[in-house]
Write a protein that holds these residues in place. Sequence first.
Motif, mmCIF file in Angstrom:
data_model
loop_
_atom_site.group_PDB
_atom_site.id
_atom_site.type_symbol
_atom_site.label_atom_id
_atom_site.label_comp_id
_atom_site.label_asym_id
_atom_site.label_seq_id
_atom_site.Cartn_x
_atom_site.Cartn_y
_atom_site.Cartn_z
ATOM 1 N N PRO A 20 0.810 -1.231 0.000
ATOM 2 C CA PRO A 20 0.000 0.000 0.000
ATOM 3 C C PRO A 20 0.836 1.271 0.000
ATOM 4 C CG PRO A 20 -0.948 -1.606 1.498
ATOM 5 C CD PRO A 20 0.397 -2.146 1.082
ATOM 6 N N ALA A 21 1.964 1.272 0.714
ATOM 7 C CA ALA A 21 2.829 2.442 0.712
ATOM 8 C C ALA A 21 3.481 2.641 -0.658
ATOM 9 C CB ALA A 21 3.901 2.304 1.797
ATOM 10 N N MET A 22 3.876 1.544 -1.304
ATOM 11 C CA MET A 22 4.415 1.647 -2.669
ATOM 12 C C MET A 22 3.384 2.260 -3.605
ATOM 13 S SD MET A 22 6.510 -1.767 -3.632
ATOM 14 C CE MET A 22 7.690 -2.543 -2.534
ATOM 15 N N ARG A 23 2.148 1.775 -3.506
ATOM 16 C CA ARG A 23 1.108 2.293 -4.407
ATOM 17 C C ARG A 23 0.833 3.765 -4.110
ATOM 18 N NH1 ARG A 23 -1.759 -0.041 -8.092
ATOM 19 N NH2 ARG A 23 -1.049 -2.108 -7.418
ATOM 20 N N MET A 24 0.851 4.116 -2.837
ATOM 21 C CA MET A 24 0.651 5.517 -2.475
ATOM 22 C C MET A 24 1.746 6.396 -3.072
ATOM 23 S SD MET A 24 2.080 7.899 -0.192
ATOM 24 C CE MET A 24 2.788 6.908 1.139
ATOM 25 N N LEU A 25 3.003 5.959 -2.997
ATOM 26 C CA LEU A 25 4.097 6.734 -3.586
ATOM 27 C C LEU A 25 3.940 6.836 -5.097
ATOM 28 C CD1 LEU A 25 7.182 5.414 -1.575
ATOM 29 C CD2 LEU A 25 6.178 7.700 -1.457
ATOM 30 N N ARG A 26 3.542 5.746 -5.730
ATOM 31 C CA ARG A 26 3.359 5.768 -7.179
ATOM 32 C C ARG A 26 2.238 6.733 -7.568
ATOM 33 N NH1 ARG A 26 6.090 6.249 -10.019
ATOM 34 N NH2 ARG A 26 7.209 4.271 -10.148
ATOM 35 N N GLU A 27 1.141 6.744 -6.795
ATOM 36 C CA GLU A 27 0.004 7.588 -7.153
ATOM 37 C C GLU A 27 0.243 9.060 -6.817
ATOM 38 O OE1 GLU A 27 -3.237 5.704 -5.137
ATOM 39 O OE2 GLU A 27 -3.412 4.093 -6.640
ATOM 40 N N THR A 28 0.995 9.333 -5.757
ATOM 41 C CA THR A 28 1.256 10.728 -5.398
ATOM 42 C C THR A 28 2.455 11.303 -6.143
ATOM 43 O OG1 THR A 28 2.563 10.002 -3.479
ATOM 44 C CG2 THR A 28 0.220 10.485 -3.118
ATOM 45 N N ARG A 29 3.315 10.428 -6.663
ATOM 46 C CA ARG A 29 4.497 10.870 -7.417
ATOM 47 C C ARG A 29 4.593 10.056 -8.705
ATOM 48 N NH1 ARG A 29 8.283 13.240 -3.493
ATOM 49 N NH2 ARG A 29 7.213 13.333 -1.490
ATOM 50 N N PRO A 30 3.595 10.201 -9.586
ATOM 51 C CA PRO A 30 3.496 9.294 -10.741
ATOM 52 C C PRO A 30 4.653 9.374 -11.718
ATOM 53 C CG PRO A 30 1.955 11.129 -10.954
ATOM 54 C CD PRO A 30 2.506 11.209 -9.577
ATOM 55 N N ASP A 31 5.341 10.508 -11.753
ATOM 56 C CA ASP A 31 6.402 10.673 -12.748
ATOM 57 C C ASP A 31 7.789 10.381 -12.193
ATOM 58 O OD1 ASP A 31 4.507 11.499 -14.645
ATOM 59 O OD2 ASP A 31 4.561 13.559 -13.882
ATOM 60 N N CYS A 140 6.483 12.132 2.974
ATOM 61 C CA CYS A 140 6.061 11.357 1.796
ATOM 62 C C CYS A 140 4.805 10.545 2.090
ATOM 63 C CB CYS A 140 7.182 10.421 1.343
ATOM 64 S SG CYS A 140 8.644 11.275 0.725
ATOM 65 N N GLY A 141 3.941 11.080 2.955
ATOM 66 C CA GLY A 141 2.755 10.337 3.341
ATOM 67 C C GLY A 141 1.618 10.484 2.348
#
Length: 548
Positions: A20-31, A140-141
Amino acid sequence: MSGTLLIRLKGLGDIVHLLPAMRMLRETRPDEPLGFLCQKPFGAIVPPDLGVTLFQLPPHASFAETLSLVRRLRRQRYDRLFDLFGNPRTALISLLSGIPFRAGFDYRVRRLAYHATFAPPDPNRHLTHLFGQFLEHFGCGGPLGHPRLSWAAADEARAVSLVRGLDRPLLGINPHTTYPSKAWPLGHYRALADRWHAATGSRVLVFWGPGEEATARALVADLGPARACTHPALTIPEFVALLARTDLFVTADTGPMNIAWALGVPTVALFGPTTRRAVAPRGDQHLVLHHPDLACLECHKEVCPDGACMRELTPDQVWDQIWAKFGATVESWTEAAGRLVPQPGERGTAVGRGPRGPTEAPPTGGVRRRAVFLDRDGTLNPDPGYISRPEDFALFPGVGKELRRLREKGFLLVVVTNQSGVARGKFTPETLAAIHARMTASLGEDGAAPDAIYVCPHHPGYPRTGRPNLCLCRKPAPGLVLRAAEEMGIDLAGSFVVGDRVKDAQMGINAGVRPVLVAQPGVVFPDLPGVAVATSFGGAVDWILSQP
């Protein structure tokens, strides 16, 4: 290059909690690039859609192999490193990586490898949220969801082939642990399997991973082929796909326990020396058991000369708890014992129920599971009128991937469709079977083949007899949904229906299922109390996954 490198060497269950934390980072920092360092082969659990660059260190890696990995990391030029493992090896890798900002847990001398450290206020907080709290501490939350696992169509096909011929309900057991004190005795698993077979007539499926095959096969041989079976060597995605096919899973505190929880498979988790609050499966469909009164529980010893916490958690105690929670449905399970995976070429013929494709998974019996009931024409595929040839059937783009999201959350996928073309003589039941085989195969390519297809082939005006030909299954009547719920053990109150017409919503309301309608371009629905409306199929899936 900017971007973030996460480190969690092992174990497999811990990495599930990190997803879930990986997905959160991917969605909040997609590029931004996102890298992940773990021990081989655990990286296979990371869904490919996250776009994560994997760095996998072999178990017992030499110093030379570690330095080679460091050189690879330095070439990536990440600007943030979060060490969520914090052992001496990962601290050294962090220090040598040259990454400008390095953060880790506040552990003794290892803290010197980082620019900043985090000391959690509650180190035994549920691991998913502990990882989220760590990242939030460093700016990075973001929102954390449930872990989402994925596997390829080939993995799904392998799993389907392995459960073919097994009776439902299917109990999976995992008698292995990474260290001895966590293990429930093999004799206890043997006794539990005996009780399961006596109650249901079904075999248990014994799971195993690297280094565990001999123990699994010895247990199966001891129980005999009428009571137990096992599987061949599997990759991690194949293992996940197979575990998703079980109706109930019994295990100690292990990686497979966390996988089952992520998949939504009802899980009986047996705890002794480890901290339950940090990793135990959460949710009403799970059962967490431990010794009732030992003072030394959660001691974290890897080897215990006594082992009372697991040994004295007896098979009778575990079975009684399983029966108390899940036993009310056993009679319906055994009554439905004929629901097997179809052999190649077989088709279901029950009145009102649709044909099932040759590689389709069986309906799930036993433990009450949530389902999403799916209208066909206009929802899964364009509706040109009557589709009377298999070659004319095509799904809407992206439908399979969206359905896969629902399956990964543990939902059963059940198609419910009016097909009055049979009564009108526009196509035969055999043609309809071929159309649904094509649909099943197409959805199977995305790992989203329906668990069952229920059909109303009737029409009140056909055949023309001078009086209406009434049935209880034609939408908006709830017959298809109610029959599926009875045969498949579905929790209607926790289920949903997706359609494109008001009658789909009315069917859901009549059956006690929450409806959501997909408004195709140019369509405006009246204001219907209790009915959600989405502008796309993906939007409907988003809404379902947002509901409690």
